[in-house]
Motif scaffolding. Structure first.
Motif, short mmCIF file in Angstrom:
data_model
loop_
_atom_site.label_atom_id
_atom_site.label_comp_id
_atom_site.label_asym_id
_atom_site.label_seq_id
_atom_site.Cartn_x
_atom_site.Cartn_y
_atom_site.Cartn_z
N MET A 1 0.94 -1.24 -0.22
CA MET A 1 0.02 -0.19 0.00
C MET A 1 0.70 1.19 0.05
SD MET A 1 -3.09 1.09 2.59
CE MET A 1 -2.84 -0.56 3.31
N THR A 2 0.56 2.14 -0.94
CA THR A 2 1.52 3.21 -1.18
C THR A 2 0.71 4.67 -0.79
OG1 THR A 2 1.37 3.65 -3.44
CG2 THR A 2 3.00 2.14 -2.91
N PHE A 3 1.31 5.72 -0.69
CA PHE A 3 0.54 7.08 -0.59
C PHE A 3 -0.13 7.17 -1.87
CE2 PHE A 3 0.19 11.46 -0.99
CZ PHE A 3 -0.55 11.75 0.16
N TYR A 4 0.31 6.96 -2.93
CA TYR A 4 -0.13 7.21 -4.18
C TYR A 4 -1.66 6.39 -4.43
CZ TYR A 4 -1.05 7.03 -9.29
OH TYR A 4 -1.77 7.14 -10.52
N LYS A 5 -1.59 5.11 -3.89
CA LYS A 5 -2.67 4.28 -4.02
C LYS A 5 -3.91 4.88 -3.05
CE LYS A 5 -0.46 0.30 -5.50
NZ LYS A 5 0.01 -1.10 -5.38
N LEU A 6 -3.30 5.34 -1.84
CA LEU A 6 -4.41 5.87 -0.91
C LEU A 6 -5.03 7.11 -1.39
CD1 LEU A 6 -2.57 5.30 2.50
CD2 LEU A 6 -4.55 3.92 1.50
N LEU A 7 -4.14 7.93 -2.22
CA LEU A 7 -4.51 9.20 -2.52
C LEU A 7 -5.71 8.99 -3.72
CD1 LEU A 7 -4.21 12.25 -2.46
CD2 LEU A 7 -2.43 12.10 -4.07
N LEU A 8 -5.25 7.73 -4.63
CA LEU A 8 -6.32 7.65 -5.74
C LEU A 8 -7.72 7.32 -5.01
CD1 LEU A 8 -4.11 5.53 -8.02
CD2 LEU A 8 -5.11 7.94 -8.59
N VAL A 9 -7.80 6.50 -4.20
CA VAL A 9 -9.01 5.95 -3.19
C VAL A 9 -9.64 7.19 -2.66
CG1 VAL A 9 -9.84 4.46 -1.59
CG2 VAL A 9 -8.13 3.51 -2.95
N ALA A 10 -8.79 7.84 -2.01
CA ALA A 10 -9.52 9.10 -1.33
C ALA A 10 -10.08 10.04 -2.15
CB ALA A 10 -8.19 9.84 -0.49
N ILE A 11 -9.41 10.15 -3.44
CA ILE A 11 -9.86 11.40 -4.50
C ILE A 11 -11.22 10.79 -5.07
CG2 ILE A 11 -9.43 12.65 -6.68
CD1 ILE A 11 -6.73 12.67 -5.75
N GLY A 12 -11.11 9.65 -5.57
CA GLY A 12 -12.24 8.80 -5.85
C GLY A 12 -13.50 8.93 -4.91
N GLY A 13 -13.10 8.47 -3.72
CA GLY A 13 -14.29 8.70 -2.69
C GLY A 13 -14.81 9.73 -2.27
N ILE A 58 -10.81 -5.41 -17.74
CA ILE A 58 -10.41 -6.97 -17.86
C ILE A 58 -9.66 -6.81 -19.28
CG2 ILE A 58 -11.12 -9.09 -18.67
CD1 ILE A 58 -13.26 -9.16 -16.38
N ARG A 59 -10.06 -6.08 -20.33
CA ARG A 59 -9.28 -5.86 -21.51
C ARG A 59 -8.38 -4.95 -21.47
NH1 ARG A 59 -14.80 -4.48 -22.88
NH2 ARG A 59 -13.83 -2.54 -23.80
N LYS A 60 -8.32 -4.02 -20.61
CA LYS A 60 -7.05 -2.98 -20.45
C LYS A 60 -6.07 -3.42 -19.79
CE LYS A 60 -6.97 1.70 -19.25
NZ LYS A 60 -5.64 2.03 -19.12
N THR A 61 -4.83 -3.24 -20.23
CA THR A 61 -3.65 -3.58 -19.45
C THR A 61 -2.90 -2.71 -18.97
OG1 THR A 61 -2.30 -3.84 -21.52
CG2 THR A 61 -3.29 -5.88 -20.78
N ALA A 62 -2.73 -1.51 -19.54
CA ALA A 62 -1.75 -0.45 -18.90
C ALA A 62 -2.44 0.20 -17.77
CB ALA A 62 -1.71 0.66 -20.16
N ASP A 63 -1.90 0.06 -16.55
CA ASP A 63 -2.13 1.10 -15.35
C ASP A 63 -3.53 0.54 -14.92
OD1 ASP A 63 -1.31 2.44 -12.98
OD2 ASP A 63 -1.93 4.22 -13.94
N SER A 64 -4.21 -0.67 -15.25
CA SER A 64 -5.66 -0.75 -14.63
C SER A 64 -5.80 -0.72 -13.28
CB SER A 64 -6.00 -2.10 -15.26
OG SER A 64 -5.39 -3.32 -14.73
N GLU A 65 -4.79 -0.98 -12.48
CA GLU A 65 -4.81 -0.95 -10.93
C GLU A 65 -5.19 0.48 -10.53
OE1 GLU A 65 -2.53 -2.14 -7.04
OE2 GLU A 65 -1.34 -1.89 -8.68
N SER A 66 -4.54 1.41 -11.10
CA SER A 66 -4.79 2.79 -10.81
C SER A 66 -6.29 3.35 -11.06
CB SER A 66 -3.83 3.96 -11.58
OG SER A 66 -2.58 3.66 -11.05
N MET A 67 -6.60 2.78 -12.29
CA MET A 67 -8.27 3.16 -12.67
C MET A 67 -9.00 2.44 -11.56
SD MET A 67 -8.32 5.43 -15.04
CE MET A 67 -9.88 5.27 -15.58
N ARG A 68 -8.76 1.13 -11.31
CA ARG A 68 -9.71 0.34 -10.43
C ARG A 68 -9.71 0.95 -9.03
NH1 ARG A 68 -8.49 -3.11 -6.44
NH2 ARG A 68 -6.37 -3.37 -7.18
N LEU A 69 -8.46 1.55 -8.69
CA LEU A 69 -8.47 2.26 -7.18
C LEU A 69 -9.09 3.52 -7.48
CD1 LEU A 69 -4.74 1.33 -6.23
CD2 LEU A 69 -6.97 0.40 -5.20
N LEU A 70 -8.89 4.40 -8.40
CA LEU A 70 -9.62 5.54 -8.50
C LEU A 70 -11.21 5.33 -8.75
CD1 LEU A 70 -9.36 8.82 -8.71
CD2 LEU A 70 -9.08 8.51 -11.08
N ILE A 71 -11.59 4.68 -9.74
CA ILE A 71 -13.00 4.61 -9.96
C ILE A 71 -13.62 3.66 -9.35
CG2 ILE A 71 -14.69 4.48 -11.83
CD1 ILE A 71 -12.39 5.49 -13.61
#
Length: 127
Positions: A1-13, A58-71
């Protein structure tokens, strides 16, 4: 868990929570009925958004984790946790784990209602 990931979740939330409030209020004010149509709308729309996101990622490969966390986790989590519950049940059904889906649904509903009852009882006794 990184600050960047937490920030993505926080902004999306943050945006999801605001969208939930605005959507539910708008629907409830427009309909003007005692039934919680706003919450119902939010749960259905949030489930739809998470379904689209999940299928797209599922079809996207580039940085899907960031989009999943944000959205997914952030926005949809702030908008409605029902969407995650619905997706997890669909995953159980697609994996043909019907018993897990039924148990998860039953425990979630019954335990959720009981937790509210217990919380209300405790809250009334707090000074």
């Amino acid at each position: 868990m990184t600050f960047y990931k937490l920030l993505l979740v926080a902004i999306g939330g943050m945006f999801g929570s605001v969208a939930r409030y605005v959507t539910a209020r708008a629907v409830d004010e427009k309909i003007g009925a005692p039934f919680p149509y706003g919450t119902l709308t939010v749960n259905i729309v949030g489930s739809f958004i998470l379904g689209v996101l999940y299928a797209w990622l599922i079809r996207k490969t580039a940085d899907s984790e960031s989009m999943r966390l944000l959205i997914g986790t952030g926005f949809c989590g702030g908008f409605t946790t029902f969407s995650a519950f619905a997706l997890e049940n669909v995953n159980f059904l697609q994996q043909k784990v019907i018993t897990s889906s039924l148990v998860y649904t039953a425990v979630t509903l019954v335990a959720g209602f009981l937790a509210v009852v217990a919380g209300l009882a405790l809250g009334k006794n707090l000074s």
